[in-house]
Design a protein around this motif. Structure first.
Motif, PDB file in Angstrom:
ATOM      1  N   UNK A  49       7.584  -6.530  -6.606  1.00 38.61           N
ATOM      2  CA  UNK A  49       8.440  -5.681  -7.438  1.00 38.61           C
ATOM      3  C   UNK A  49       9.878  -6.178  -7.483  1.00 38.61           C
ATOM      4  N   UNK A  50      10.123  -7.281  -6.816  1.00 36.60           N
ATOM      5  CA  UNK A  50      11.474  -7.814  -6.786  1.00 36.60           C
ATOM      6  C   UNK A  50      12.346  -7.195  -5.719  1.00 36.60           C
ATOM      7  N   UNK A  51      11.783  -6.353  -4.870  1.00 36.22           N
ATOM      8  CA  UNK A  51      12.519  -5.728  -3.772  1.00 36.22           C
ATOM      9  C   UNK A  51      12.634  -6.716  -2.614  1.00 36.22           C
ATOM     10  N   UNK A  52      13.814  -6.815  -2.051  1.00 37.44           N
ATOM     11  CA  UNK A  52      14.042  -7.759  -0.964  1.00 37.44           C
ATOM     12  C   UNK A  52      13.648  -7.138   0.375  1.00 37.44           C
ATOM     13  N   UNK A  53      12.748  -7.799   1.057  1.00 37.58           N
ATOM     14  CA  UNK A  53      12.302  -7.358   2.376  1.00 37.58           C
ATOM     15  C   UNK A  53      13.041  -8.152   3.453  1.00 37.58           C
ATOM     16  N   UNK A  54      13.560  -7.445   4.438  1.00 40.63           N
ATOM     17  CA  UNK A  54      14.251  -8.100   5.546  1.00 40.63           C
ATOM     18  C   UNK A  54      13.220  -8.547   6.581  1.00 40.63           C
ATOM     19  N   UNK A  55      13.286  -9.798   6.988  1.00 39.54           N
ATOM     20  CA  UNK A  55      12.292 -10.339   7.916  1.00 39.54           C
ATOM     21  C   UNK A  55      12.938 -11.280   8.920  1.00 39.54           C
ATOM     22  N   UNK A  56      12.259 -11.447  10.039  1.00 40.22           N
ATOM     23  CA  UNK A  56      12.642 -12.424  11.049  1.00 40.22           C
ATOM     24  C   UNK A  56      11.441 -13.326  11.319  1.00 40.22           C
ATOM     25  N   UNK A  57      11.689 -14.601  11.408  1.00 43.86           N
ATOM     26  CA  UNK A  57      10.654 -15.548  11.806  1.00 43.86           C
ATOM     27  C   UNK A  57      10.975 -16.017  13.212  1.00 43.86           C
ATOM     28  N   UNK A  58      10.136 -15.610  14.165  1.00 46.22           N
ATOM     29  CA  UNK A  58      10.303 -16.031  15.552  1.00 46.22           C
ATOM     30  C   UNK A  58       9.461 -17.286  15.769  1.00 46.22           C
ATOM     31  N   UNK A  59      10.054 -18.304  16.343  1.00 47.94           N
ATOM     32  CA  UNK A  59       9.332 -19.562  16.574  1.00 47.94           C
ATOM     33  C   UNK A  59       9.475 -19.985  18.029  1.00 47.94           C
ATOM     34  N   UNK A  66       6.137 -13.669  12.067  1.00 50.51           N
ATOM     35  CA  UNK A  66       6.975 -13.025  11.055  1.00 50.51           C
ATOM     36  C   UNK A  66       6.930 -11.519  11.286  1.00 50.51           C
ATOM     37  N   UNK A  67       8.063 -10.924  11.613  1.00 51.07           N
ATOM     38  CA  UNK A  67       8.159  -9.466  11.700  1.00 51.07           C
ATOM     39  C   UNK A  67       9.124  -9.012  10.608  1.00 51.07           C
ATOM     40  N   UNK A  68       8.740  -7.996   9.866  1.00 50.06           N
ATOM     41  CA  UNK A  68       9.546  -7.589   8.722  1.00 50.06           C
ATOM     42  C   UNK A  68       9.517  -6.073   8.572  1.00 50.06           C
ATOM     43  N   UNK A  69      10.450  -5.563   7.791  1.00 45.52           N
ATOM     44  CA  UNK A  69      10.504  -4.134   7.494  1.00 45.52           C
ATOM     45  C   UNK A  69       9.835  -3.879   6.151  1.00 45.52           C
ATOM     46  N   UNK A  70       8.930  -2.897   6.123  1.00 52.76           N
ATOM     47  CA  UNK A  70       8.301  -2.510   4.863  1.00 52.76           C
ATOM     48  C   UNK A  70       9.349  -1.962   3.895  1.00 52.76           C
ATOM     49  N   UNK A  71       8.984  -1.890   2.636  1.00 54.05           N
ATOM     50  CA  UNK A  71       9.864  -1.354   1.594  1.00 54.05           C
ATOM     51  C   UNK A  71      10.450  -0.005   2.011  1.00 54.05           C
TER      52      UNK A  71
END
Length: 406
Positions: free
Chosen positions: A12-22, A62-67
């Motif tokens: 939908x074009x909504x930006x999701x905030x995410x972190x990539x832990x490596x 990858x941990x992220x926040x839902x819409x």
């Protein structure tokens, strides 16, 4: 563990905030996605702890926040269950396009249900792990009892866990049309179900139903006295370690490319932004973790620096005693070395100095198993003080420190 912030556009074009832990070497062998619980965020401790356990196993997580949650854009009222599933699909596509296709998905509570549905739609996902997941997504309807109106377009203001949220009847109606047990039955992928037997939010019977409807390979792990959110650090770390160990069975072993020691014997790394004191330490062939106890602000993920110092002395001591006893052909079968480090005043140690002061004090106790006489034990005590690490600690050490440009 290193972390990179990501901004992921959903369909939908909504930006999701995410972190990539490596992993510390920044070279993941595999990628995993974590779906957090209903109304939670990716910053919850259980998410971080599980991410850490997986990165230690070579995963990028990858941990992220839902819409509409955490730092992601959008309104929570738009975050229907199907939207959560779609967010997972969109995040999977982003990681696949920019890195490598995720092959493991982990979900907590309703996020576990979303993880199961998303996994059923993604061929790249090879294994699924859930924590406190419901057997039916309609399970959460009880949170809105007394709020639902007759108008399907009517907004509903609800309070969940002391936080206000706005939803609509479409959100609730959608829940009734999802057959999660059938999805589990058709999943045919390795499934790990973790659940607390006394979970007051999602009862243990949900885990039973999921397990009965799933096909092998399937596994269940009881989280004993944990609560639904795994708010205890001990419980969340345990869950993370279990998932990290379990996942290794379903992915081919890959020789992990180690973090470069830049020609030295060892490298230590601390991500000051993401971690308190948790430090990744690596030699040419081995990786381990150092930390501080929670009593002084650490997360207690590993031994403290002084515990490692004690460990080095203990290891060197027993190895030296083994070699000496074997050369003498003495009947030494086992050696125990008990070591503690502390700071003590010279007066308390009966150590006379012109200017009394506090000194480093290492207490070493030895226990021998074998047919040894008193003279042999006394000689081994002398040899214990001649091991290389003991001699290094007891001697004057010259340090040379340099700065390497990043």
């Amino acid at each position: 563990m290193k972390s990179a912030k990501l901004k992921i556009k959903n369909h939908k074009g909504i930006t999701l905030s995410a972190h990539l832990e490596v992993p510390a070497n920044q070279e993941p062998n595999y990628y995993a996605i974590f779906a957090h619980c209903f109304t939670c965020s990716s910053s919850l401790n259980v998410v971080k702890h599980i991410s850490r356990a997986l990165t230690q196993g070579g995963f990028g997580v990858v941990r992220f926040d839902f819409t509409g949650l955490g730092r992601s854009e959008g309104e929570f009222s738009d975050s229907h269950f199907s939207a959560n599933v779609q967010d997972l699909l969109d995040v999977h596509a982003f990681i696949k396009n920019h890195y490598k296709a995720p092959c493991l998905i982990v979900g907590h509570s309703l996020g576990g249900a979303a993880a199961i549905v998303a996994a059923s739609k993604l061929k790249d996902i090879k294994a699924v792990a859930t924590i406190g997941a419901p057997a039916s997504v309609s399970h959460i309807k009880h949170l809105f009892e007394g709020h639902r109106g007759s108008d399907s377009t009517e907004a509903i203001n609800v309070n969940i866990g002391g936080r206000p949220f706005v939803i609509d009847n479409e959100f609730l109606s959608e829940l009734e049309n999802i057959d999660l047990l059938n999805t589990v039955n058709q999943l045919r992928k390795p499934l790990l179900i973790l659940h607390a037997p006394f979970d007051k939010i999602v009862g243990i019977e949900n885990a039973e139903q999921l397990y009965k409807n799933a096909f092998h390979p399937k596994s269940f792990v009881s989280l004993d006295k944990a609560d639904h959110l795994l708010s205890s650090e001990q419980d969340s770390c345990y869950a993370g370690n279990i998932i990290g160990t379990w996942s290794k069975r379903y992915f081919p072993v890959i020789e992990n490319e180690m973090l470069s020691t830049e020609g030295e014997q060892l490298v230590g790394h601390l991500n000051i932004v993401e971690d308190n004191f948790t430090t990744s330490i690596q030699t040419k062939n081995h990786t381990f973790i150092a930390d501080e106890p929670s009593s002084i602000g650490g997360d207690d993920f590993g031994p403290s620096p002084y515990e490692y110092l004690n460990a080095a002395l203990a290891a060197c001591t027993v190895m030296t005693l083994k070699m000496y006893a074997e050369r003498k052909k003495w009947d030494l079968k086992e050696v125990f070395v008990y070591i503690s480090h502390s700071r003590k005043h010279s007066d308390d140690l009966n150590f006379k100095l012109e200017k009394p002061k506090y000194l480093d004090h290492i207490n070493k106790k030895l226990k021998f198993v074998g047919n040894l006489d008193a003279a042999q034990k006394d000689r081994l005590k002398e040899i214990a003080s001649r091991c290389p690490v003991h001699k290094t600690l007891a001697s004057e050490v010259i340090f040379e420190t340099q700065i390497i440009n990043a």
